[in-house]
Design a protein around this motif. Structure first.
Motif, PDB file in Angstrom:
ATOM      1  N   LYS A 185      39.941  57.066 -18.747  1.00  0.00           N
ATOM      2  CA  LYS A 185      40.910  57.198 -19.835  1.00  0.00           C
ATOM      3  C   LYS A 185      40.731  56.075 -20.859  1.00  0.00           C
ATOM      4  O   LYS A 185      40.826  56.305 -22.069  1.00  0.00           O
ATOM      5  N   LEU A 186      40.464  54.870 -20.372  1.00  0.00           N
ATOM      6  CA  LEU A 186      40.274  53.731 -21.273  1.00  0.00           C
ATOM      7  C   LEU A 186      38.958  53.846 -22.043  1.00  0.00           C
ATOM      8  O   LEU A 186      38.820  53.287 -23.133  1.00  0.00           O
ATOM      9  N   TRP A 187      38.013  54.586 -21.481  1.00  0.00           N
ATOM     10  CA  TRP A 187      36.757  54.871 -22.184  1.00  0.00           C
ATOM     11  C   TRP A 187      36.917  56.065 -23.126  1.00  0.00           C
ATOM     12  O   TRP A 187      35.973  56.439 -23.805  1.00  0.00           O
ATOM     13  N   THR A 191      28.516  63.994 -27.942  1.00  0.00           N
ATOM     14  CA  THR A 191      28.290  62.599 -27.568  1.00  0.00           C
ATOM     15  C   THR A 191      28.988  62.253 -26.255  1.00  0.00           C
ATOM     16  O   THR A 191      28.569  61.335 -25.542  1.00  0.00           O
ATOM     17  N   ASP A 192      30.047  62.997 -25.930  1.00  0.00           N
ATOM     18  CA  ASP A 192      30.746  62.760 -24.661  1.00  0.00           C
ATOM     19  C   ASP A 192      29.805  62.865 -23.471  1.00  0.00           C
ATOM     20  O   ASP A 192      29.998  62.191 -22.451  1.00  0.00           O
ATOM     21  N   PHE A 193      28.793  63.720 -23.572  1.00  0.00           N
ATOM     22  CA  PHE A 193      27.841  63.886 -22.473  1.00  0.00           C
ATOM     23  C   PHE A 193      27.142  62.562 -22.168  1.00  0.00           C
ATOM     24  O   PHE A 193      27.059  62.141 -21.011  1.00  0.00           O
ATOM     25  N   LEU A 194      26.664  61.889 -23.212  1.00  0.00           N
ATOM     26  CA  LEU A 194      25.995  60.602 -23.012  1.00  0.00           C
ATOM     27  C   LEU A 194      26.984  59.491 -22.675  1.00  0.00           C
ATOM     28  O   LEU A 194      26.648  58.564 -21.935  1.00  0.00           O
ATOM     29  N   LYS A 195      28.191  59.586 -23.213  1.00  0.00           N
ATOM     30  CA  LYS A 195      29.207  58.579 -22.871  1.00  0.00           C
ATOM     31  C   LYS A 195      29.517  58.623 -21.379  1.00  0.00           C
ATOM     32  O   LYS A 195      29.636  57.582 -20.716  1.00  0.00           O
ATOM     33  N   ILE A 196      29.644  59.834 -20.837  1.00  0.00           N
ATOM     34  CA  ILE A 196      29.905  59.990 -19.405  1.00  0.00           C
ATOM     35  C   ILE A 196      28.725  59.456 -18.594  1.00  0.00           C
ATOM     36  O   ILE A 196      28.911  58.800 -17.564  1.00  0.00           O
ATOM     37  N   ALA A 197      27.510  59.707 -19.067  1.00  0.00           N
ATOM     38  CA  ALA A 197      26.324  59.197 -18.377  1.00  0.00           C
ATOM     39  C   ALA A 197      26.329  57.669 -18.334  1.00  0.00           C
ATOM     40  O   ALA A 197      25.995  57.064 -17.304  1.00  0.00           O
ATOM     41  N   LEU A 198      26.700  57.036 -19.437  1.00  0.00           N
ATOM     42  CA  LEU A 198      26.767  55.570 -19.478  1.00  0.00           C
ATOM     43  C   LEU A 198      27.893  55.064 -18.589  1.00  0.00           C
ATOM     44  O   LEU A 198      27.729  54.057 -17.875  1.00  0.00           O
ATOM     45  N   PHE A 199      29.031  55.733 -18.618  1.00  0.00           N
ATOM     46  CA  PHE A 199      30.146  55.373 -17.740  1.00  0.00           C
ATOM     47  C   PHE A 199      29.702  55.412 -16.280  1.00  0.00           C
ATOM     48  O   PHE A 199      30.025  54.505 -15.494  1.00  0.00           O
ATOM     49  N   ASP A 200      28.951  56.444 -15.905  1.00  0.00           N
ATOM     50  CA  ASP A 200      28.468  56.565 -14.526  1.00  0.00           C
ATOM     51  C   ASP A 200      27.536  55.421 -14.154  1.00  0.00           C
ATOM     52  O   ASP A 200      27.571  54.921 -13.026  1.00  0.00           O
ATOM     53  N   ILE A 201      26.679  55.024 -15.104  1.00  0.00           N
ATOM     54  CA  ILE A 201      25.791  53.890 -14.846  1.00  0.00           C
ATOM     55  C   ILE A 201      26.606  52.631 -14.604  1.00  0.00           C
ATOM     56  O   ILE A 201      26.339  51.861 -13.674  1.00  0.00           O
ATOM     57  N   TRP A 202      27.618  52.421 -15.437  1.00  0.00           N
ATOM     58  CA  TRP A 202      28.451  51.212 -15.309  1.00  0.00           C
ATOM     59  C   TRP A 202      29.230  51.189 -14.001  1.00  0.00           C
ATOM     60  O   TRP A 202      29.326  50.156 -13.345  1.00  0.00           O
TER      61      TRP A 202
END
Length: 273
Positions: free
Chosen positions: A54-56, A123-134
């Motif tokens: 949610k914060l992302w 862009t949400d697709f890549l944002k979720i991918a980055l979130f998963d990496i983090w």
């Protein structure tokens, strides 16, 4: 976060690769997907990941705690359900009827420009991918997207992230945290290539998301105490221990730098090349 309770028998078990949640109706007269894992750490992972998401500003179904009443567990129909799993609060996410789970059968849809034009924010697709990496989510990958395609009232399509049991490298940060491999990321997928392979703004998108990594992880750090205060006592989570582990791992400058480099490397390898 609100605490709801069931008002009728469990409708069904949703068979998944993981925790096989329940579909239940609660006293708000809405249907919820109910996680009841016998291991409270898994429930904690769902809670912390959804609050961080949610914060992302990552779209996820609305969440709540659910008390499943013992009389609503049909043991004759589902004998594998153990009563003691429901003595503590369960984790609920709103059942989104106007959605479809993303899988390989949907690939042909993405190949159609008319469908891609309906995607509200790709862009949400890549944002979720980055979130998963983090957050080291090992369970969202090119074989198991754990994403919903949700159709809004105006017929636009949005990505919703679901199922975060396997964050923290599928542990409780008992052994620290390690970077995801390329096979543990949705960036290594045909859908990522279709969405971004010809996007001339991809470099700008990646740079903006990396900036967000630092801003959003700081927001999560600032809200960590508030989020931990949501954790039900019945889960028996050592909040001081997990706070230290999260702080030492997710919020370290070195970890965020590694995540940014890994994200860029995946994009270069599987989208640009």
């Amino acid at each position: 976060m609100q605490l709801l309770h069931t008002i009728e028998d469990v409708h069904k078990i949703i068979e998944t690769q993981g925790s096989s949640p329940l579909l239940v109706t609660c006293n708000d007269f809405r249907d919820w997907v109910c996680k009841y894992d016998k291991f409270p750490a898994y429930l904690f992972n769902e809670l912390i990941a959804s609050e961080f998401a949610k914060l992302w500003k990552i779209k996820t179904p609305e969440t709540c705690f659910i008390k499943v009443k013992s009389e609503h567990i049909p043991h004759d129909k589902y004998p594998r359900l153990q009563s003691d799993w429901f003595e503590k609060e369960c984790f609920g996410s709103l059942y989104l009827e106007a959605s479809k789970e993303l899988d390989h059968t949907t690939l042909s849809m993405f190949q159609e420009k008319s469908f891609r034009d309906k995607i509200g924010d790709k862009t949400d697709f890549l944002k979720i991918a980055l979130f998963d990496i983090w957050i080291s989510n090992e369970d969202r990958n090119h074989n198991n997207f754990n994403l919903l395609l949700y159709a809004s009232l105006n017929k636009m399509i949005f990505f919703y992230a679901i199922d975060h049991v396997n964050i923290f490298n599928s542990t409780f940060l008992d052994y620290g945290i390690t970077q995801l491999t390329e096979d543990e990321s949705i960036i290594k997928s045909d859908i990522a290539k279709i969405l971004f392979g010809k996007d001339r703004k991809l470099t700008d998108i990646v740079n903006t998301l990396v900036e967000m990594l630092y801003l959003c992880s700081k927001a999560c750090e600032n809200k960590l105490d508030d989020i931990l205060n949501l954790v039900p006592v019945s889960w028996h989570i050592d909040k001081n221990l997990i706070k230290k582990r999260i702080t030492d791992n997710l919020f370290s400058d070195d970890w965020k730098k590694q995540c940014a480099l890994n994200f860029r490397a995946f994009v270069q390898s599987f989208i640009i090349n």
